[in-house]
Design a protein around this motif. Structure first.
Motif, PDB file in Angstrom:
ATOM      1  N   LEU A 155      -3.055 -12.199  -7.801  1.00 31.43           N
ATOM      2  CA  LEU A 155      -3.756 -12.679  -6.613  1.00 31.43           C
ATOM      3  C   LEU A 155      -4.158 -11.522  -5.707  1.00 31.43           C
ATOM      4  N   VAL A 156      -3.217 -10.622  -5.430  1.00 35.89           N
ATOM      5  CA  VAL A 156      -3.508  -9.511  -4.527  1.00 35.89           C
ATOM      6  C   VAL A 156      -4.501  -8.542  -5.173  1.00 35.89           C
ATOM      7  N   SER A 157      -4.346  -8.290  -6.470  1.00 34.44           N
ATOM      8  CA  SER A 157      -5.247  -7.355  -7.159  1.00 34.44           C
ATOM      9  C   SER A 157      -6.672  -7.871  -7.187  1.00 34.44           C
ATOM     10  N   GLU A 158      -6.846  -9.188  -7.351  1.00 35.58           N
ATOM     11  CA  GLU A 158      -8.176  -9.768  -7.491  1.00 35.58           C
ATOM     12  C   GLU A 158      -8.859 -10.015  -6.150  1.00 35.58           C
ATOM     13  N   CYS A 159      -8.092  -9.973  -5.053  1.00 36.28           N
ATOM     14  CA  CYS A 159      -8.691 -10.228  -3.752  1.00 36.28           C
ATOM     15  C   CYS A 159      -9.690  -9.128  -3.415  1.00 36.28           C
ATOM     16  N   GLU A 160     -10.857  -9.509  -2.909  1.00 36.81           N
ATOM     17  CA  GLU A 160     -11.937  -8.562  -2.678  1.00 36.81           C
ATOM     18  C   GLU A 160     -11.837  -7.827  -1.349  1.00 36.81           C
ATOM     19  N   CYS A 161     -10.843  -8.145  -0.520  1.00 36.47           N
ATOM     20  CA  CYS A 161     -10.732  -7.478   0.769  1.00 36.47           C
ATOM     21  C   CYS A 161     -10.333  -6.017   0.569  1.00 36.47           C
ATOM     22  N   GLU A 162     -10.518  -5.214   1.622  1.00 37.54           N
ATOM     23  CA  GLU A 162     -10.226  -3.788   1.525  1.00 37.54           C
ATOM     24  C   GLU A 162      -8.756  -3.476   1.791  1.00 37.54           C
ATOM     25  N   ASP A 163      -8.173  -4.123   2.806  1.00 34.88           N
ATOM     26  CA  ASP A 163      -6.825  -3.702   3.197  1.00 34.88           C
ATOM     27  C   ASP A 163      -5.972  -4.862   3.697  1.00 34.88           C
ATOM     28  N   GLY A 164      -6.075  -5.985   3.030  1.00 31.70           N
ATOM     29  CA  GLY A 164      -5.253  -7.118   3.417  1.00 31.70           C
ATOM     30  C   GLY A 164      -6.017  -8.140   4.222  1.00 31.70           C
ATOM     31  N   VAL A 217      -2.278 -10.730   1.384  1.00 36.37           N
ATOM     32  CA  VAL A 217      -1.018 -10.273   1.965  1.00 36.37           C
ATOM     33  C   VAL A 217      -0.953 -10.484   3.466  1.00 36.37           C
ATOM     34  N   GLY A 218      -1.979 -11.120   4.030  1.00 36.77           N
ATOM     35  CA  GLY A 218      -2.040 -11.276   5.472  1.00 36.77           C
ATOM     36  C   GLY A 218      -2.776 -10.114   6.096  1.00 36.77           C
ATOM     37  N   PRO A 219      -3.377 -10.309   7.265  1.00 36.04           N
ATOM     38  CA  PRO A 219      -4.198  -9.260   7.880  1.00 36.04           C
ATOM     39  C   PRO A 219      -3.382  -8.304   8.714  1.00 36.04           C
ATOM     40  N   GLY A 220      -3.918  -7.093   8.902  1.00 40.17           N
ATOM     41  CA  GLY A 220      -3.414  -6.196   9.931  1.00 40.17           C
ATOM     42  C   GLY A 220      -4.082  -6.569  11.246  1.00 40.17           C
ATOM     43  N   GLY A 221      -3.940  -5.742  12.256  1.00 41.39           N
ATOM     44  CA  GLY A 221      -4.632  -5.996  13.510  1.00 41.39           C
ATOM     45  C   GLY A 221      -6.112  -5.674  13.368  1.00 41.39           C
ATOM     46  N   GLU A 222      -6.874  -6.063  14.382  1.00 40.19           N
ATOM     47  CA  GLU A 222      -8.325  -5.854  14.335  1.00 40.19           C
ATOM     48  C   GLU A 222      -8.666  -4.379  14.108  1.00 40.19           C
ATOM     49  N   ASN A 223      -7.931  -3.493  14.778  1.00 40.68           N
ATOM     50  CA  ASN A 223      -8.151  -2.060  14.616  1.00 40.68           C
ATOM     51  C   ASN A 223      -6.944  -1.385  13.971  1.00 40.68           C
ATOM     52  N   VAL A 275      -3.915  -1.421  10.531  1.00 42.51           N
ATOM     53  CA  VAL A 275      -3.866  -1.143   9.104  1.00 42.51           C
ATOM     54  C   VAL A 275      -3.181  -2.288   8.401  1.00 42.51           C
ATOM     55  N   GLY A 276      -3.785  -2.801   7.336  1.00 49.53           N
ATOM     56  CA  GLY A 276      -3.175  -3.857   6.554  1.00 49.53           C
ATOM     57  C   GLY A 276      -2.166  -3.290   5.571  1.00 49.53           C
ATOM     58  N   GLY A 277      -1.493  -4.156   4.850  1.00 52.11           N
ATOM     59  CA  GLY A 277      -0.452  -3.694   3.931  1.00 52.11           C
ATOM     60  C   GLY A 277      -0.780  -3.928   2.478  1.00 52.11           C
ATOM     61  N   LYS A 278      -2.071  -4.046   2.150  1.00 51.33           N
ATOM     62  CA  LYS A 278      -2.437  -4.415   0.789  1.00 51.33           C
ATOM     63  C   LYS A 278      -1.981  -3.381  -0.234  1.00 51.33           C
ATOM     64  N   MET A 279      -2.259  -2.105   0.007  1.00 47.76           N
ATOM     65  CA  MET A 279      -1.925  -1.085  -0.972  1.00 47.76           C
ATOM     66  C   MET A 279      -0.411  -0.955  -1.129  1.00 47.76           C
ATOM     67  N   GLU A 280       0.319  -1.048  -0.003  1.00 50.05           N
ATOM     68  CA  GLU A 280       1.773  -0.995  -0.097  1.00 50.05           C
ATOM     69  C   GLU A 280       2.306  -2.187  -0.887  1.00 50.05           C
ATOM     70  N   THR A 281       1.785  -3.374  -0.582  1.00 53.85           N
ATOM     71  CA  THR A 281       2.235  -4.569  -1.294  1.00 53.85           C
ATOM     72  C   THR A 281       1.942  -4.459  -2.778  1.00 53.85           C
ATOM     73  N   LEU A 282       0.755  -3.963  -3.125  1.00 58.68           N
ATOM     74  CA  LEU A 282       0.415  -3.787  -4.535  1.00 58.68           C
ATOM     75  C   LEU A 282       1.403  -2.866  -5.233  1.00 58.68           C
ATOM     76  N   GLU A 283       1.794  -1.771  -4.585  1.00 61.82           N
ATOM     77  CA  GLU A 283       2.734  -0.842  -5.203  1.00 61.82           C
ATOM     78  C   GLU A 283       4.104  -1.498  -5.401  1.00 61.82           C
TER      79      GLU A 283
END
Length: 879
Positions: free
Chosen positions: A840-849, A854-860, A862-870
């Motif tokens: 699910l996380v790998s296929e999601c087209e967003c850049e950083d969560g 994995v849920g969003p980061g703040g507007e400005n 950093v999301g946690g997508k790459m950390e979650t993927l690892e």
């Protein structure tokens, strides 16, 4: 009208691109049969006056099996005529045997009221047929006459549990002649509620047998995966399944609508609530009567406000949004628990006579209440089970008229998974409804109730339980001084009335009464809230919504169970903030994870290294409402937060937890894929912090509040003023963005903020950790594999969880006292759950969560997508 709207949607550029699936089911002709030859003439005549000259195939099957003294369960579609199927054989028996009695059980009082009107028709045609409702709303003055004269009693499991069985001696005539027990909407009796009801049925059969009766059971259910198994588990007898649905059906459209992406980088979509409002408005404009199903009571009120209300905005100053008083039109109504009975009856009648065009409801309208023939159903977000989707969709399109159902996906990972894999949705069979009447805590509660009703003979048994096991439990009660053993019998010996303290539906039997002040100054009850929900729905300062009217909660009296409200018209609503802590009581099973290798960004692990540990066991969850947010309507702007001091609640249940090993943390840190370690601001931080506050003259640089400003003072419970809290010092560019504390702590990167403004800013620039992302995706995906409602599970992430020796952990737990089996199942399907989360996380087209992975980061931030993927790659490749 409907076809023209469907054609418009297919052409509309704002709507058509968002249809991820559209399935059309062609019309179906009825399969009918002549009346059976042994159908009594009074029933033939009564049916003829209603224009009924034949029976559907499943109605005939029900007649044949019931007349053969077999227990049956009817599992056919919504509005297929199940009520007539069970009424006919019972009424025929009553015509033949004037002493025959029947008990009809419905899951809600509203449904009993609805079905009573069906019996009233036959009552007017058949002599000596007296039917009555016996529930909590029945006047005390009428109850004695009902017990004496009613041949059909309509009630619910709660009233049977607390108002009939404990006082069975008053029902001796009725119980000694009890021939039939009808259990309608049997699919609702699953999980904890179903496990309670199965024990109530055990008690009912035991008391009926005491009076010499051995009643026959007729059950009716919506489409589920295991209707026969469910029925047999509820009544612990053999049951014949009748599922040959012979009713006619018009053309049906089922659409999955996925709101458009508004920010591809962040993966943000339009709100499914607002898109549902737009779709419902289209239906209203085309004069198509519809129901909008929302998942929560609050969502019902928000959608209702959007539909009824008007919003005025000034583009020059967005903060000047103002919510005006809702329209007085009664064509758009809400329907949920908490509404008073007369309000619900009024809405139901409005749906039947057409004066109510749109109703916004929770699953309270999912059941078979007769609300006429609706043209459309809008389902706001996946309701948790495929069976619920089918039941809600079935509320549209009674008879041969065409109808449409639209499921508007939310941004949750579960909804997005289904929106992108509609074949999984359409190809899946409905979930199985599971009950466990032998759940120890539930069983012991009902053994106490059963003993109060009738003493237990030693070796008598209870339901399907062995005599030895029942005696063991009864001996436990003797040792606990609940029971007394004498002359080979176990007697209840306490003064208390055990059923009164046991709720079949909630761990909190006490409801909170909501009182508002009427125009004449007198207090008026506008509704109720269950005790479990009250802490977060009607805490002091909360905005409570009722029929799109806002109420401000002035006071919540915990001792009296009363909340005092005043009507208001504010531009915000509130959202409670909860804090949970979890302790492990007993680890039932655990397993180390690791000893595999993979190619990837992180350093290769050796054969002896582990990635973590999975476990499940008994836990205690302590939850407390600690504050609330004020969120502006439509823009969702956080207007501020307030602290609360509410008493905590405790839940002993079962949980599944996943902990990362030190070796995994080392690899993640070395790869720069771990952001959960606490910030080390450096040895001079205290001096630097004081210097910044002094530079800024101890004043918040956003709102201007001084540290000594009275508005920043807090009050103790005794009214004494406490010392003002010092302002915070905030890093304009997040601390974690720098390679050294010296660089991050430059004075030009620091500013003074009060606590409220600091929280707003942190929300904007927060850095979402990989661990939080892992908890987000696992908590959202787990219900799909458990086939449970998402609200049946709780989730907690802790970067230094004490029960795991301070290791980072994700905990998923049953939101049911003593657990219902979800945690053990998660432990067993651990590998599949992790693999699906990685996909699910790998296929999601967003850049950083985003909310869909994995849920969003703040507007400005950093999301946690790459950390979650690892983290997922580490865990999912473990074999």
């Amino acid at each position: 009208m409907l076809q023209s709207l469907l054609d418009y949607w297919k052409r509309d550029e704002e709507t058509a691109p968002n249809f991820s699936a559209w399935m059309t089911t062609p019309p179906r002709a009825a399969q009918t049969h002549p009346f059976p030859t042994d159908l009594p003439d009074p029933l033939r005549d009564a049916l003829s006056t209603r224009g009924i000259s034949s029976l559907y195939s499943h109605q005939l099957s029900a007649w044949i099996h019931t007349r053969a003294r077999k227990n049956i369960i009817l599992a056919t579609g919504t509005a297929s005529g199940k009520t007539l199927a069970y009424n006919l054989p019972i009424l025929a028996d009553m015509l033949r045997n004037p002493e025959s009695r029947a008990l009809y059980l419905f899951p809600t009082k509203a449904l009993a009221q609805d079905q009573y009107s069906n019996l009233e028709f036959f009552q007017s045609k058949i002599a000596n047929l007296k039917s009555s409702i016996y529930d909590g709303d029945t006047p005390q003055s009428s109850r004695s006459a009902i017990r004496k004269n009613a041949r059909i009693v309509l009630s619910n499991p709660d009233m049977l549990h607390t108002g009939i069985l404990p006082h069975h001696s008053n029902w001796s005539d009725f119980l000694s002649n009890l021939k039939f027990i009808v259990i309608d909407e049997a699919h609702t009796y699953r999980g904890v509620f179903g496990s309670h009801v199965a024990n109530v049925i055990r008690r009912l059969k035991r008391v009926a047998n005491f009076y010499g009766a051995h009643p026959q059971f007729i059950l009716a259910s919506a489409t589920i995966g295991n209707p026969k198994q469910l029925a047999e588990n509820l009544i612990e007898e053999d049951v014949e399944l009748i599922d040959n649905d012979g009713s006619s059906r018009g053309e049906r459209h089922f659409i999955i609508y996925n709101p458009p992406v508004t920010d591809p980088a962040l993966g943000l979509r339009k709100s499914n609530l607002l898109e549902s409002v737009r779709i419902a408005s289209d239906l209203l404009k085309h004069d198509i009567q519809s129901v909008v199903f929302a998942r929560t009571r609050r969502s019902v009120e928000i959608i209702l406000t959007y539909l009824q209300g008007e919003v005025k905005s000034k583009k020059e100053n967005p903060s000047h949004f103002s919510l005006f008083t809702p329209t007085t039109s009664h064509s758009i109504r809400g329907y949920r628990s908490g509404y008073l009975p007369h309000q619900r009856r009024e809405i139901e009648q409005g749906l039947r006579d057409g004066t109510v065009k749109t109703v916004v409801a929770t699953n309270a309208l999912e059941l078979g209440i007769d609300i006429g023939g609706l043209g459309a159903a809008v389902i706001v977000g996946y309701p948790g089970t495929i069976a619920s989707v089918r039941q809600q969709a079935g509320r549209a399109g009674r008879g041969d008229d065409p109808a449409v159902s639209i499921m508007v996906a939310s941004s949750s990972p579960l909804d997005q998974f289904l929106a992108h894999h509609p074949d999984y949705f359409f190809g899946s069979s409905p979930e199985q409804a599971l009950v466990n009447p032998n759940h120890l805590l539930i069983l012991l509660e009902h053994l106490r109730c059963a003993m109060f009703e009738l003493p237990f003979q030693k070796g008598a048994g209870f339901g399907s339980l062995s005599d030895e096991l029942v005696d063991e439990y009864l001996e436990f009660m003797v040792a606990n001084q609940d029971a007394h053993f004498s002359n080979e019998k176990y007697y209840w010996m306490k003064d208390q009335y055990p059923a009164a303290t046991i709720s079949l539906r909630s761990a909190s039997p006490q409801s909170v009464v909501l009182q508002a002040t009427a125009d004449d100054g007198r207090p008026t009850t506008i509704g109720t809230v269950d005790g479990e929900s009250a802490a977060w729905m009607v805490h002091p300062g909360a905005i409570y919504m009722h029929e799109a009217q806002q109420y401000f909660v002035q006071e919540y009296n915990l001792e009296e169970h009363i909340a005092q409200l005043i009507p208001v018209g504010l531009d915000y609503y509130t959202e409670a903030q909860r804090k949970s802590e979890i302790e492990v009581i007993n680890t039932i099973e655990s397993s180390l994870l690791g000893r595999s290798s993979r190619a990837g960004a992180l350093p290769a692990r050796t054969e002896t290294q582990s990635v973590g540990e999975k476990s499940y066991g008994e836990i205690q969850v302590t939850t407390q409402v600690v504050g609330f947010k004020k969120l502006r309507w439509f823009t969702y702007e956080n207007l501020g937060e307030e602290m609360l001091d509410m008493p905590p609640s405790e839940l002993q249940t079962t949980g599944y937890w996943l902990s990362l090993s030190e070796e995994t943390l080392t690899r993640l840190r070395d790869a720069g894929a771990w952001s959960n370690d606490p910030n080390n601001y450096g040895a001079d931080w205290t001096r630097i912090r004081d210097r910044v506050r002094a530079r800024d003259k101890y004043q918040c640089q956003v709102c201007g509040a001084l540290e000594t400003d009275p508005s920043t003072l807090r009050q103790a419970q005794d009214g004494a003023t406490l010392r003002a809290r010092q302002h915070d010092v905030h890093h304009k560019i997040p601390f974690r963005s720098f390679t050294s504390a010296e660089e991050a702590n430059r004075l030009e990167n620091l500013t003074t903020l009060c606590r409220t403004c600091h929280q707003k800013v942190e929300q904007n620039v927060r850095i979402r950790s990989g661990l939080a992302g892992l908890g987000f995706v696992l908590g959202n995906l787990a219900p799909l594999f458990l086939m449970c409602d998402p609200r049946d599970l709780g989730t907690l992430t802790d970067p230094a969880w004490k029960p795991a020796n301070g290791l980072p952990s994700v905990i998923l737990y049953d939101l049911v006292p003593a657990g219902i089996g979800f945690s053990q199942k998660l432990f067993e399907i651990h590998d599949e759950l992790l693999q699906r989360a990685l996909e699910l996380v790998s296929e999601c087209e967003c850049e950083d969560g985003c909310p869909s992975c994995v849920g969003p980061g703040g507007e400005n931030g950093v999301g946690g997508k790459m950390e979650t993927l690892e983290i997922l790659r580490e865990l999912a490749f473990n074999k």
